[in-house]
Structures are given as structure tokens and as C-alpha cells.
Design a protein around this motif. Sequence first.
Motif, mmCIF file in Angstrom:
data_model
loop_
_atom_site.group_PDB
_atom_site.id
_atom_site.type_symbol
_atom_site.label_atom_id
_atom_site.label_comp_id
_atom_site.label_asym_id
_atom_site.label_seq_id
_atom_site.Cartn_x
_atom_site.Cartn_y
_atom_site.Cartn_z
ATOM 1 N N ILE A 15 0.864 -1.183 0.000
ATOM 2 C CA ILE A 15 0.000 0.000 0.000
ATOM 3 C C ILE A 15 0.900 1.233 0.000
ATOM 4 C CG2 ILE A 15 -1.704 1.311 1.330
ATOM 5 C CD1 ILE A 15 -2.604 -1.414 2.533
ATOM 6 N N HIS A 16 0.733 2.081 -1.011
ATOM 7 C CA HIS A 16 1.565 3.275 -1.122
ATOM 8 C C HIS A 16 0.728 4.517 -0.810
ATOM 9 C CE1 HIS A 16 4.558 0.681 -2.958
ATOM 10 N NE2 HIS A 16 3.619 0.224 -3.772
ATOM 11 N N VAL A 17 1.122 5.248 0.227
ATOM 12 C CA VAL A 17 0.407 6.456 0.638
ATOM 13 C C VAL A 17 1.227 7.663 0.207
ATOM 14 C CG1 VAL A 17 -0.565 7.731 2.587
ATOM 15 C CG2 VAL A 17 -0.464 5.218 2.657
ATOM 16 N N ALA A 18 0.622 8.548 -0.580
ATOM 17 C CA ALA A 18 1.328 9.760 -1.026
ATOM 18 C C ALA A 18 0.560 10.982 -0.548
ATOM 19 C CB ALA A 18 1.460 9.771 -2.541
ATOM 20 N N VAL A 19 1.262 11.865 0.179
ATOM 21 C CA VAL A 19 0.600 13.054 0.724
ATOM 22 C C VAL A 19 1.361 14.301 0.298
ATOM 23 C CG1 VAL A 19 -0.512 14.047 2.742
ATOM 24 C CG2 VAL A 19 0.184 11.637 2.781
ATOM 25 N N ALA A 52 -6.968 3.345 -4.585
ATOM 26 C CA ALA A 52 -6.988 2.726 -5.913
ATOM 27 C C ALA A 52 -6.195 1.433 -5.893
ATOM 28 C CB ALA A 52 -6.411 3.676 -6.958
ATOM 29 N N GLU A 53 -6.656 0.465 -6.682
ATOM 30 C CA GLU A 53 -5.917 -0.780 -6.866
ATOM 31 C C GLU A 53 -5.504 -0.914 -8.324
ATOM 32 O OE1 GLU A 53 -8.206 -4.100 -5.485
ATOM 33 O OE2 GLU A 53 -8.246 -3.382 -3.410
ATOM 34 N N THR A 54 -4.235 -1.301 -8.538
ATOM 35 C CA THR A 54 -3.811 -1.707 -9.879
ATOM 36 C C THR A 54 -3.680 -3.234 -9.841
ATOM 37 O OG1 THR A 54 -1.475 -1.503 -9.322
ATOM 38 C CG2 THR A 54 -2.572 0.473 -10.199
ATOM 39 N N ALA A 55 -3.100 -3.817 -10.864
ATOM 40 C CA ALA A 55 -3.035 -5.275 -10.931
ATOM 41 C C ALA A 55 -2.468 -5.870 -9.640
ATOM 42 C CB ALA A 55 -2.192 -5.712 -12.128
ATOM 43 N N ASN A 56 -1.420 -5.243 -9.068
ATOM 44 C CA ASN A 56 -0.877 -5.865 -7.856
ATOM 45 C C ASN A 56 -0.393 -4.896 -6.777
ATOM 46 O OD1 ASN A 56 1.613 -4.992 -8.652
ATOM 47 N ND2 ASN A 56 2.585 -6.997 -8.597
ATOM 48 N N GLN A 57 -0.761 -3.614 -6.903
ATOM 49 C CA GLN A 57 -0.379 -2.646 -5.879
ATOM 50 C C GLN A 57 -1.609 -1.844 -5.449
ATOM 51 O OE1 GLN A 57 3.395 -2.010 -5.044
ATOM 52 N NE2 GLN A 57 3.063 -4.111 -5.685
ATOM 53 N N LYS A 58 -1.465 -1.134 -4.314
ATOM 54 C CA LYS A 58 -2.562 -0.317 -3.793
ATOM 55 C C LYS A 58 -2.053 1.091 -3.505
ATOM 56 C CE LYS A 58 -4.750 -4.388 -1.800
ATOM 57 N NZ LYS A 58 -5.303 -5.051 -0.586
ATOM 58 N N PHE A 59 -2.899 2.088 -3.695
ATOM 59 C CA PHE A 59 -2.483 3.475 -3.570
ATOM 60 C C PHE A 59 -3.518 4.309 -2.820
ATOM 61 C CE2 PHE A 59 -0.494 1.635 -7.255
ATOM 62 C CZ PHE A 59 0.829 2.046 -7.131
ATOM 63 N N LEU A 60 -3.028 5.265 -2.045
ATOM 64 C CA LEU A 60 -3.885 6.244 -1.359
ATOM 65 C C LEU A 60 -3.283 7.621 -1.584
ATOM 66 C CD1 LEU A 60 -4.466 4.371 2.018
ATOM 67 C CD2 LEU A 60 -6.293 5.186 0.516
ATOM 68 N N ALA A 61 -4.082 8.545 -2.102
ATOM 69 C CA ALA A 61 -3.558 9.889 -2.369
ATOM 70 C C ALA A 61 -4.715 10.833 -2.655
ATOM 71 C CB ALA A 61 -2.604 9.864 -3.567
ATOM 72 N N PRO A 62 -4.477 12.150 -2.546
ATOM 73 C CA PRO A 62 -5.496 13.107 -2.998
ATOM 74 C C PRO A 62 -5.653 13.014 -4.518
ATOM 75 C CG PRO A 62 -3.739 14.207 -1.727
ATOM 76 C CD PRO A 62 -3.273 12.812 -2.009
ATOM 77 N N ASP A 63 -6.832 13.383 -5.004
ATOM 78 C CA ASP A 63 -7.073 13.408 -6.448
ATOM 79 C C ASP A 63 -6.594 14.747 -7.001
ATOM 80 O OD1 ASP A 63 -7.906 12.939 -8.999
ATOM 81 O OD2 ASP A 63 -10.019 13.355 -8.603
ATOM 82 N N ASN A 64 -5.292 14.899 -7.094
ATOM 83 C CA ASN A 64 -4.724 16.190 -7.521
ATOM 84 C C ASN A 64 -3.623 16.015 -8.573
ATOM 85 O OD1 ASN A 64 -2.607 15.126 -6.080
ATOM 86 N ND2 ASN A 64 -2.625 16.667 -4.462
ATOM 87 N N GLY A 65 -3.596 14.848 -9.213
ATOM 88 C CA GLY A 65 -2.553 14.603 -10.213
ATOM 89 C C GLY A 65 -1.493 13.627 -9.744
ATOM 90 N N THR A 66 -1.529 13.259 -8.466
ATOM 91 C CA THR A 66 -0.532 12.321 -7.938
ATOM 92 C C THR A 66 -0.654 10.946 -8.589
ATOM 93 O OG1 THR A 66 -0.559 13.447 -5.788
ATOM 94 C CG2 THR A 66 0.328 11.214 -5.831
ATOM 95 N N LEU A 67 -1.890 10.515 -8.841
ATOM 96 C CA LEU A 67 -2.108 9.146 -9.315
ATOM 97 C C LEU A 67 -2.246 9.051 -10.836
ATOM 98 C CD1 LEU A 67 -4.602 7.924 -6.573
ATOM 99 C CD2 LEU A 67 -2.180 7.325 -6.797
ATOM 100 N N GLY A 68 -2.653 10.117 -11.478
ATOM 101 C CA GLY A 68 -2.939 10.076 -12.912
ATOM 102 C C GLY A 68 -1.817 9.475 -13.758
ATOM 103 N N PRO A 69 -0.592 10.013 -13.675
ATOM 104 C CA PRO A 69 0.487 9.500 -14.536
ATOM 105 C C PRO A 69 0.767 8.016 -14.315
ATOM 106 C CG PRO A 69 1.100 11.612 -13.562
ATOM 107 C CD PRO A 69 -0.183 11.191 -12.910
ATOM 108 N N LEU A 70 0.702 7.588 -13.064
ATOM 109 C CA LEU A 70 0.901 6.183 -12.726
ATOM 110 C C LEU A 70 -0.077 5.286 -13.473
ATOM 111 C CD1 LEU A 70 2.145 4.278 -10.353
ATOM 112 C CD2 LEU A 70 -0.106 4.610 -9.336
#
Lengths: 262, 262, 262
Positions: A63-67, A81-99
Motif C-alpha cells: 500500500i503506497h500512501v502519497a501526501v 486505488a488498486e492496480t493489478a498488484n499494488q494499492k495506492f492512497l492519495a489526494p485526487d490532484n494529479g498524484t495518481l494520474g500518470p501512474l
Amino acid sequence: MIITLTTDFGVSDSYVAQMKGAILAINAQAQVIDVTHFIPPQNVRRAAAVLQEIAGVFPAASIHVAVVDPGVGTSRALLAAETANQKFLAPDNGTLGPLFRQFPPTKVHRLTAHRFWRAPVSATFHGRDILAPVAAYWSRGTDIAEFGPAVDASKIIGLSLPQVQRVGAMLVGEIESADSFGNLITNVNVSDLEGVNRTLLSVSIATRQIVGICDCYADHPTGTLLALVGSSGRLEIAVHGGSAEKVLGAEPGQEVRIQRLG
Amino acid sequence: MIITLTTDFGVSDSYVAQMKGAILAINAQAQVIDVTHFIPPQNVRRAAAVLQEIAGVFPAASIHVAVVDPGVGTSRALLAAETANQKFLAPDNGTLGPLFRQFPPTKVHRLTAHRFWRAPVSATFHGRDILAPVAAYWSRGTDIAEFGPAVDASKIIGLSLPQVQRVGAMLVGEIESADSFGNLITNVNVSDLEGVNRTLLSVSIATRQIVGICDCYADHPTGTLLALVGSSGRLEIAVHGGSAEKVLGAEPGQEVRIQRLG
Amino acid sequence: MIITLTTDFGVSDSYVAQMKGAILAINAQAQVIDVTHFIPPQNVRRAAAVLQEIAGVFPAASIHVAVVDPGVGTSRALLAAETANQKFLAPDNGTLGPLFRQFPPTKVHRLTAHRFWRAPVSATFHGRDILAPVAAYWSRGTDIAEFGPAVDASKIIGLSLPQVQRVGAMLVGEIESADSFGNLITNVNVSDLEGVNRTLLSVSIATRQIVGICDCYADHPTGTLLALVGSSGRLEIAVHGGSAEKVLGAEPGQEVRIQRLG
């Protein structure tokens, strides 16, 4: 279960430790790993690049937390958010989009279920009061759907960042970020260069032309400007023993052109 | 079991790692968490503030080791202390006093039992040679009374720090510390402000007056001087996107007055 | 199992986290401990000093990974080594040599077995792609002999660093490294001073003479230049509350003479 932290908090204050305490108070078995706390203040683009760098390295279900959260206290969404094998927590401000261009999300939910949050939630520290406890419950097995409603992944901020273009025989990419050594990391992937003799390519940035894409820093004398495929699988522009960012005065967004010599 | 570390050692040398090694050599199951190693050198007051910030966040029975110790090698006492649900190890130099106003200690013992120490004890590194191994034994279940004799909690240094005063309808507190962003954290607690409409208050510091206590940084344009209840539950004075410490030239001990507008 | 990391990567980028991810992907039970990531860039000598500082502190069978690797991508060897009770992974560039004078290796092997490496191996990040996964397999019980062929320990780079000399009644050593506080750590060991009354010794460096070897920093007023046996068991030259490195303009390799007063 592994929980990683990526922030712009620095390490002089107790903020990062408060996040760890909030996690461990819910799951004392969590293994909390620092990615970096030196994202330049509020530099969402750099946070996004760092998540891409680590997403392929950690074990499944990390689980990757980005603040990096200039909008803390406003109505911006917080996402799980979940991808094929990782998990993510972040604000919806562009941190996750490119990934998500590289690792498409299978599930995205907005955090709304207060029962997983610390009480009271402070107005200024959602990292500790919302993201950390949600990460801890998630690491204990809570299903993502319990944290809040599913959201449309196509509406997440930052999905429309520039792609590498093919213009005839030329590849046109751009600088995506610089690391702290001043290496310039582009959006050109090793897969974009497949089937080509890399020593016969030229890489152009601003008024400079680099001949050939080399294998490693030690190939050249100190001070040489060079292009190489870096450890993240991206084309990088570097100065051996120096900073390409400073030498070139380069910035994210600057164009990089790759073409055959001659 | 969780053991946290708060020091002024920085992270360029191996000193912090030596403390961790000394802990793990006794309890390989300990989870050692860095709080910060960037307490300004010998700034006991800042270490005390950091302990207060984390004491309410970590799980029960966490052991917090603080080593900001200008008197290392002199006869100053080293203390082990228990509050309702946390444990602390630090020199008796003011590190623990402020914490105990908020979280009264139930037991305080002076470390004297050499059998829990590394041998030989160096003259300059009691963090590694005394505090780290005692923390490790404590995390394995050793009773606090085995580490040395009970001491009178009322004689611990730093219990008599200034309290918030009520002067008529006015509240008079002071700046207790600054974080690395330059936010000024006061000794005024959220509980001191209960039952008051915060938007009708003024906060005065030096020659400046701030109108209203707001909810978060994003309420105001960049550069605004503002007062808010921070994530530690304290009144803070901040500059949105800047450093209140620099803008005001403020220092710990400086007076802050809170009164009704009008 | 404990795996420590010593690098010159800094902590602003994700490089250290990528090493941790590569370790945890193979052994999720590994406890990864940061020693420091602020070895001055490519300063192999400082990395060697740090390994010596920690080798005596960590529990038996800890694995120490050091990545200060100016030769990454060249044909320099990567080594795995066992001493009486610790394990080490580093390039053969002088990082391990000094350590082995104090803790002789019982086994040294060169890393050649690709099946323990990440694939593909990048040209610039052997820390993540070779050393991290080998450390992880080692922590799971793989025998050192599986990583590659045994090598002759006497040919490891850096075994011939200067030793303390006895010239009549005088001891001649040298500065080995400086820590981040500017304390100068010499190659003179506490055992070299056995049976001598330390208050009757003088320590000379450049044009300065220090009378007596004291017990701790607090023995002297701020600003005093002093000599003491530091926490690593080495003779150190320090300025109380200041930097001996700056005050003396001293550098590694500079001569230090110890003799009786009078």
C-alpha cells in the motif's frame, strides 16, 4: 503488510512519525517504509514520478500512501486505488494520474466512510487523520469498497499528461522530472527504443545534441553530457559526476528529440 | 513492541543506527520508529514539544526514547517514566517536564541498574549504551522498577513551564516552539477556546493582530498571516505558503493574547 | 533477519526505497535498517569507517549492505563476506578492506550467480538489482557459496591502510574520517593506549598540542580543543560545542602524534 509513505513533510518535525503512530495504533504488524519525505513542497508532479518509480519494485499488495496535498482542507477528493498488484492512497490532484497510464487501475474509490478515520479530523493533517488509518485498515484486510463509493477512473486528475510522439522517424518526448542528483528523467520508455541500435541515435535537448545512448555513467569522462536508459527504464539525460539539470538549465516539460544519426 | 527515537544526532553519521543495533541486539522483535533526528542541537525545549506531539498518537505501551543531552557524561539523571498508556526514556533535563503537565506520570524511576547497560559505557554516547538497551529490555517486559529507584515526579526538571493565564476576558499564552515550516505553536489548547465563537476572536502577537481563528491554510490567500487550531490541538500562528517565524521574527516565550473582537 | 543499508544516495529520491522494495519482494520478513544515506558522494573511505562503527553493535548474522560505488557498470567485483558474526555486501573498492583488519573475514565470495539477481540488471543501479536481492536471499538462509566463487581475502582492495606506528615512546596515527559534527576520528584504538595514564599524554596535530585525553565533552568549556576516546573506541579530536574539522582545517590522512608529557 507493507505501507510506504511519500510526502513533502521533511523529517525535522514529528509529522511523519505521527502518521506512523496512527497506522501502528490500528495495525501494529504493519511494516511502514519511507519512500521520501523530500518531495519539493506541493510538487504533485514529482510525487507522481516517484510513485511510478516504486510501483514495479515492491511486493504484491503493498500500500503506497502519497501526501502532497496543497488542497488539504478543501473539497478535493481523497482516493484509494488498486492496480493489478499494488494499492495506492492519495489526494485526487494529479498524484495518481500518470501512474495509471502505465499501471491501469482496476478499482478506484473515494474516501468518505468516517468510521475508518481518526476523530476528530483536523483541518490541516488528513495524512494522519484519514490516509494513515485507512491504509492501516486496508493492510488488515478491509475491502476497498468499504472506504467509500467507486469513482470513474477516467475522471481522475492528470491522466492526460503528454505522451511520446512519433514524427516521421523522430521520437519527441519531454523531461518529466529531475532527481536530486540533477539527472533528467524523460517520458521516453525503454520500450519506445526497441529494435534500434542505440549507439546510432542522437538525443537533442535545447541547443545540445548527444550522440548515442550509453550503458552507464562510467562510460564517459567526468563532466560529459550523456543519455542513458536509467534504472527506471526511462531515457535519462545526465552529466557524469555533475548535474544535467544545472548544466542545461532544464525543466519538466522541456522537449527531447531522438533521431537517427546522419 | 514499538520503540521510537527522538534525537539531535542528524542522519549523516551512524549514531542513530548504533542505537538501533543496540536495541535489536537485545530484542530483535522490536519495531524501531524514527520520530526525528533533527531536533536543533541541544534544544531540549523542542524535544519536549515533539514528545507532546506524538504521545497521543502511538499505540498503548509504546516506548519513546529522547536523547537531546547536553549534559552527557555529567551526573544528570536518566529517567524512565510511565504515563497512563505510554512509556518514556530521557535525561532529566526538561525533556519530560512539559509532557507531564498534559500526561501525568504514574511512575518515574532513575536508571541506575548497570546490568541492563552495555559494557563498557562510553562517556559520550549514553543513548547507545544506556537508553537503547534499557528500552530494549523494557520492550521485552522488564518492570520499570528493575531499572533503578523510584524518584519524586514533582522534582523533575521543567514541570513549571508557563501556563495559559486568564486576565479578565483575555487569554494570555505564549509561543512554545516552531516547526520546520515556521508555524508557531502556542501553549494555548483547543480546550481553552471551548464554547467561544472563534471567528469573533482576535489573536495578537507583537504589533500584529489576527482577526478570527480559521479552519485551515487554504482558507486564505498565500502570504496571509493567520491563526488556526493545528493538528496537535494547539493554537498555531502561520503564514499561508510562508514562515510565520520569519515574518514575525518570533521566538519561543513570546506572548500571545486572545480576546473578543469589538 | 536484519539488513542494514549504507549509501551515498541521499533521501530525496526513491532509490533507497527501491532497494527496500527489492529486498521485501524476496523476503517480506526482513527488517531493513537505514545506517546512513549521506556518505559524501563516492567517498569509499567514509563508508568503510561507518561499517567499522556499526559492525560491533548489531546482533549476530546481521547483513550490512554498503553501496558507495563509483565503478557501477564497470567490471569491479561485488563481494559477499562473513566475519565471525556479521555479514557484508559491497563492491570491492575499499569499502570492506579496513573493516577486515579489525574483523577478519572467514569467507569472501564474488557475486556471479545471476539467478539471485533482478532481471534485467540495469547498468546504473546494482544496489537495487544485485546487492538488494542477494541480501534478501541471504537473509532467507541461502549459503554464501551459492552466490559465486570464493575469492582470496588477501587481494581485497584496501587491506593495506596505514597502521598506528610506535616510534620510540611516541605513537603515530592519523585522522581516518570526520563525522558530521566535525569530530575527527583517528585510527588509534583504545587498546593502543592501555596501561597509560591518559592525563599525562599529549596529542599533537598540525601545530596544535592537546594536553591529556579526557573523558567527555562536558569536561571542558565550549570552544576547547580536546582529545577523547569516542564511542567507537577510537581516539577522537573534538571541539566542545564546535567542529574540530573546521577549527583545524584537518583532513583524513593527517598525522596525529601521541606522547608522554614532560
